[in-house]
Design a protein around this motif. Structure first.
Motif, short mmCIF file in Angstrom:
data_model
loop_
_atom_site.label_atom_id
_atom_site.label_comp_id
_atom_site.label_asym_id
_atom_site.label_seq_id
_atom_site.Cartn_x
_atom_site.Cartn_y
_atom_site.Cartn_z
N LEU A 1 0.83 -1.21 0.00
CA LEU A 1 0.00 0.00 0.00
C LEU A 1 0.85 1.25 0.00
O LEU A 1 0.56 2.22 -0.73
CB LEU A 1 -0.93 0.00 1.22
N ARG A 2 1.90 1.27 0.81
CA ARG A 2 2.77 2.45 0.85
C ARG A 2 3.41 2.71 -0.50
O ARG A 2 3.52 3.85 -0.94
CB ARG A 2 3.87 2.27 1.91
N ARG A 3 3.83 1.66 -1.16
CA ARG A 3 4.46 1.83 -2.47
C ARG A 3 3.44 2.21 -3.54
O ARG A 3 3.69 3.08 -4.38
CB ARG A 3 5.18 0.55 -2.87
N GLU A 4 2.29 1.55 -3.50
CA GLU A 4 1.30 1.77 -4.55
C GLU A 4 0.72 3.17 -4.50
O GLU A 4 0.44 3.76 -5.55
CB GLU A 4 0.20 0.72 -4.44
N ILE A 5 0.53 3.72 -3.31
CA ILE A 5 -0.07 5.05 -3.20
C ILE A 5 0.80 6.08 -3.91
O ILE A 5 0.30 7.02 -4.53
CB ILE A 5 -0.28 5.44 -1.72
N PHE A 6 2.10 5.90 -3.88
CA PHE A 6 3.00 6.84 -4.52
C PHE A 6 2.93 6.71 -6.04
O PHE A 6 2.88 7.72 -6.76
CB PHE A 6 4.43 6.59 -4.03
N ILE A 7 2.89 5.49 -6.54
CA ILE A 7 2.84 5.28 -7.98
C ILE A 7 1.51 5.76 -8.54
O ILE A 7 1.45 6.41 -9.60
CB ILE A 7 3.06 3.79 -8.32
N VAL A 8 0.41 5.45 -7.85
CA VAL A 8 -0.91 5.89 -8.30
C VAL A 8 -0.99 7.42 -8.30
O VAL A 8 -1.59 8.03 -9.18
CB VAL A 8 -2.01 5.29 -7.40
N GLY A 9 -0.35 8.06 -7.32
CA GLY A 9 -0.32 9.51 -7.28
C GLY A 9 0.36 10.09 -8.50
O GLY A 9 -0.08 11.08 -9.07
N ALA B 1 4.09 4.16 9.28
CA ALA B 1 3.03 5.08 8.85
C ALA B 1 3.60 6.46 8.51
O ALA B 1 3.05 7.16 7.66
CB ALA B 1 1.96 5.20 9.93
N GLY B 2 4.69 6.85 9.16
CA GLY B 2 5.30 8.14 8.85
C GLY B 2 5.78 8.18 7.42
O GLY B 2 5.63 9.20 6.72
N ARG C 1 4.65 10.07 1.62
CA ARG C 1 4.26 9.73 0.24
C ARG C 1 2.87 10.27 -0.06
O ARG C 1 2.59 10.75 -1.16
CB ARG C 1 4.30 8.22 0.04
N PHE C 2 2.00 10.16 0.93
CA PHE C 2 0.63 10.63 0.75
C PHE C 2 0.62 12.13 0.47
O PHE C 2 -0.05 12.60 -0.45
CB PHE C 2 -0.17 10.31 2.01
N ALA C 3 1.35 12.90 1.27
CA ALA C 3 1.38 14.35 1.09
C ALA C 3 1.98 14.73 -0.26
O ALA C 3 1.46 15.62 -0.96
CB ALA C 3 2.17 15.01 2.22
N LEU C 4 3.04 14.05 -0.65
CA LEU C 4 3.65 14.33 -1.95
C LEU C 4 2.69 14.01 -3.09
O LEU C 4 2.61 14.73 -4.08
CB LEU C 4 4.95 13.53 -2.11
N SER C 5 1.96 12.93 -2.95
CA SER C 5 1.00 12.54 -3.97
C SER C 5 -0.17 13.53 -4.03
O SER C 5 -0.62 13.90 -5.12
CB SER C 5 0.47 11.13 -3.71
N VAL C 6 -0.67 13.95 -2.85
CA VAL C 6 -1.76 14.92 -2.82
C VAL C 6 -1.36 16.20 -3.55
O VAL C 6 -2.14 16.79 -4.30
CB VAL C 6 -2.16 15.24 -1.36
N ALA C 7 -0.12 16.63 -3.35
CA ALA C 7 0.34 17.87 -3.97
C ALA C 7 0.41 17.76 -5.49
O ALA C 7 0.45 18.78 -6.19
CB ALA C 7 1.71 18.25 -3.42
N GLN D 1 -4.61 14.25 11.87
CA GLN D 1 -5.10 15.09 10.79
C GLN D 1 -4.32 16.40 10.70
O GLN D 1 -3.93 16.83 9.61
CB GLN D 1 -6.59 15.40 10.98
N ARG D 2 -4.12 17.04 11.85
CA ARG D 2 -3.36 18.30 11.85
C ARG D 2 -1.97 18.10 11.26
O ARG D 2 -1.53 18.89 10.42
CB ARG D 2 -3.23 18.84 13.28
N GLY D 3 -1.31 17.05 11.71
CA GLY D 3 0.03 16.79 11.21
C GLY D 3 0.07 16.56 9.71
O GLY D 3 0.96 17.07 9.02
N LEU D 4 -0.91 15.83 9.21
CA LEU D 4 -0.93 15.53 7.79
C LEU D 4 -1.33 16.74 6.96
O LEU D 4 -0.73 17.01 5.91
CB LEU D 4 -1.88 14.37 7.51
N TYR D 5 -2.30 17.51 7.42
CA TYR D 5 -2.66 18.73 6.70
C TYR D 5 -1.49 19.71 6.65
O TYR D 5 -1.28 20.40 5.64
CB TYR D 5 -3.88 19.39 7.33
N LEU D 6 -0.73 19.80 7.75
CA LEU D 6 0.44 20.68 7.75
C LEU D 6 1.48 20.19 6.74
O LEU D 6 2.07 20.99 6.00
CB LEU D 6 1.06 20.74 9.15
N LEU D 7 1.69 18.88 6.69
CA LEU D 7 2.64 18.32 5.74
C LEU D 7 2.17 18.56 4.31
O LEU D 7 2.97 18.92 3.43
CB LEU D 7 2.80 16.82 6.00
N ILE D 8 0.87 18.41 4.07
CA ILE D 8 0.31 18.66 2.74
C ILE D 8 0.47 20.14 2.36
O ILE D 8 0.88 20.47 1.24
CB ILE D 8 -1.17 18.25 2.68
#
Length: 394
Positions: free
Chosen positions: A183-191, A216-217, A222-228, A254-261
């Motif tokens: 999942l960690r790898r795929e989320i980045f490729i799909v992004g 999870a960190g 990867r999630f934040a980079l993909s969102v961007a 949520q706060r931590g992730l929104y800040l990273l995004i």
């Protein structure tokens, strides 16, 4: 308490108790030892730090046991498959190389050689050896590990093939550390592939199952980079869906992730994304808190290239540098520099606008990576994404 028992069982099975006789330990077969390793790793996927700390000792002890094992044990195919699984689960390459040199493993040599080449970083050889292997035709434990490797080997040249392989991994080993890694790898490729529907589904699955994972960190980065990468300004329906995904997390996460995004979006020149994320941080944080201050900083920085740039500059100038981290001080300085340059350019930009037409402001791309040496970490994460996909230890 359950995790402690799991760790104790795993260590006892492979290491033996302090009072165990050597002969009793010797009867443990390789596949049973690797099964114990997987039990421990599944606890890591659930966030068990004790399991994570116990893993190196277990890997070392299994390797030692493999080297001492009677050659007859390796005639059993499941034991030989376990040797490769051990290697791809973080085991010592020298152990498997020794078994390979002794010619005791009862398994396709291409699989062993390919796995060793992959772990040693010899990607061309790994591709040649493993390219024709069909993971679906193997028992799930080894098949999933090989599909994970194959996905890393083809990710750069054929992202869609990598995604299909990672889908297979998740189907073969649900609820395990192997699925968590997939999942960690795929989320980045799909992004990178701009498939928001799949991105959303994978993120929901990860946050539901593995939000407490030791890794999870890594996923959040990867999630934040993909969102961007996604354009939320052109697709306003997407951001509420993102919010719904993050609602699976507690407010602190949520706060931590929104800040990273927000910060990642600034670095990648996506002010609209930064604005949306910063607003959510403000809603989730208390007045006067460090999180609220950072949200205010990112919100102002994202507005320096909008018609509201003068007020954004004024807000940035009022923020006390002493309350910011070194990285955020750099963000503040770069945003002010960009905002002042925009303001200087406005008179010329205004002359190009028709007297009867609506006034618009030229909106240069915010490229903080050129202005900030300290924030190039995000770009390095992108540049190193293919290396990250080659991780063998999860």
């Amino acid at each position: 308490m359950t995790s402690c028992r799991t760790i104790a069982v795993a260590l006892t099975m492979c290491i033996g108790s302090a009072h165990a006789q050597p002969a009793a330990e010797a009867v443990r077969e390789p596949y049973q030892m690797v099964r114990s390793l997987q039990m421990l790793q599944d606890q890591i996927a659930r966030g068990d730090l004790e399991a994570h700390n116990a893993q190196p000792a277990l890997l070392k002890r299994i390797g030692e046991s493999f080297l001492k094992a009677d050659a007859a044990l390796w005639k059993e195919p499941r034991n030989s498959r376990a040797a490769v699984t051990y290697l791809l689960s973080g085991g010592t390459p020298q152990v498997i190389a020794s078994l390979r040199s002794r010619n005791v493993l009862n398994i396709d040599e291409a699989i062993v050689d390919g796995a060793l080449a992959y772990v040693d970083g010899r990607t061309d050889e790994a591709k040649a050896k493993l390219g024709q292997i069909k993971p679906r035709n193997m028992p799930a434990t080894l098949g999933a590990e090989l599909a994970l490797v194959q996905s890393a080997l083809v990710a750069q040249d054929d992202p869609k093939a990598a995604i299909a392989l990672l889908d297979d991994v998740r189907l073969m080993m649900p609820g395990t550390l192997v699925e968590e890694a997939a999942l960690r790898r795929e989320i980045f490729i799909v992004g990178q592939d701009d498939d928001f529907d799949k991105f959303e589904a994978l993120a929901v699955r990860y946050f539901r199952r593995y939000r407490y994972s030791i890794y999870a960190g890594n996923f959040r980065q990867r999630f934040a980079l993909s969102v961007a990468r996604f354009s939320f300004a052109q697709r306003p329906d997407r951001f509420p869906r993102l919010v719904a995904v993050l609602d699976h997390l507690d407010p602190t996460a949520q706060r931590g992730l929104y800040l990273l995004i927000a910060r990642t979006a600034l670095i990648r020149g996506k002010p609209e994304m930064a604005l949306l994320a910063a607003k959510h941080v403000a809603l989730l944080s208390e007045e006067g808190s460090p999180e609220r201050l950072r949200a205010h900083l990112y919100h102002a920085a994202a507005r320096v290239v909008t018609p509201d740039h003068s007020r954004a500059i004024a807000e940035l100038e009022k923020i006390d540098k002493s309350k910011l981290s070194e990285r955020d001080v750099e963000i503040q300085a770069a945003a002010l520099a960009i905002g002042l340059n925009v303001r200087k350019a406005l008179p010329e930009a205004a002359k190009t606008v028709s007297d009867t037409g609506p006034m618009t402001v030229m909106r240069p791309r915010i490229d903080f990576t050129k202005s900030l040496a300290v924030v190039d970490q995000a770009q390095k994460l992108l540049d190193q994404s293919q290396e990250q996909l080659k991780e063998t230890t999860r």
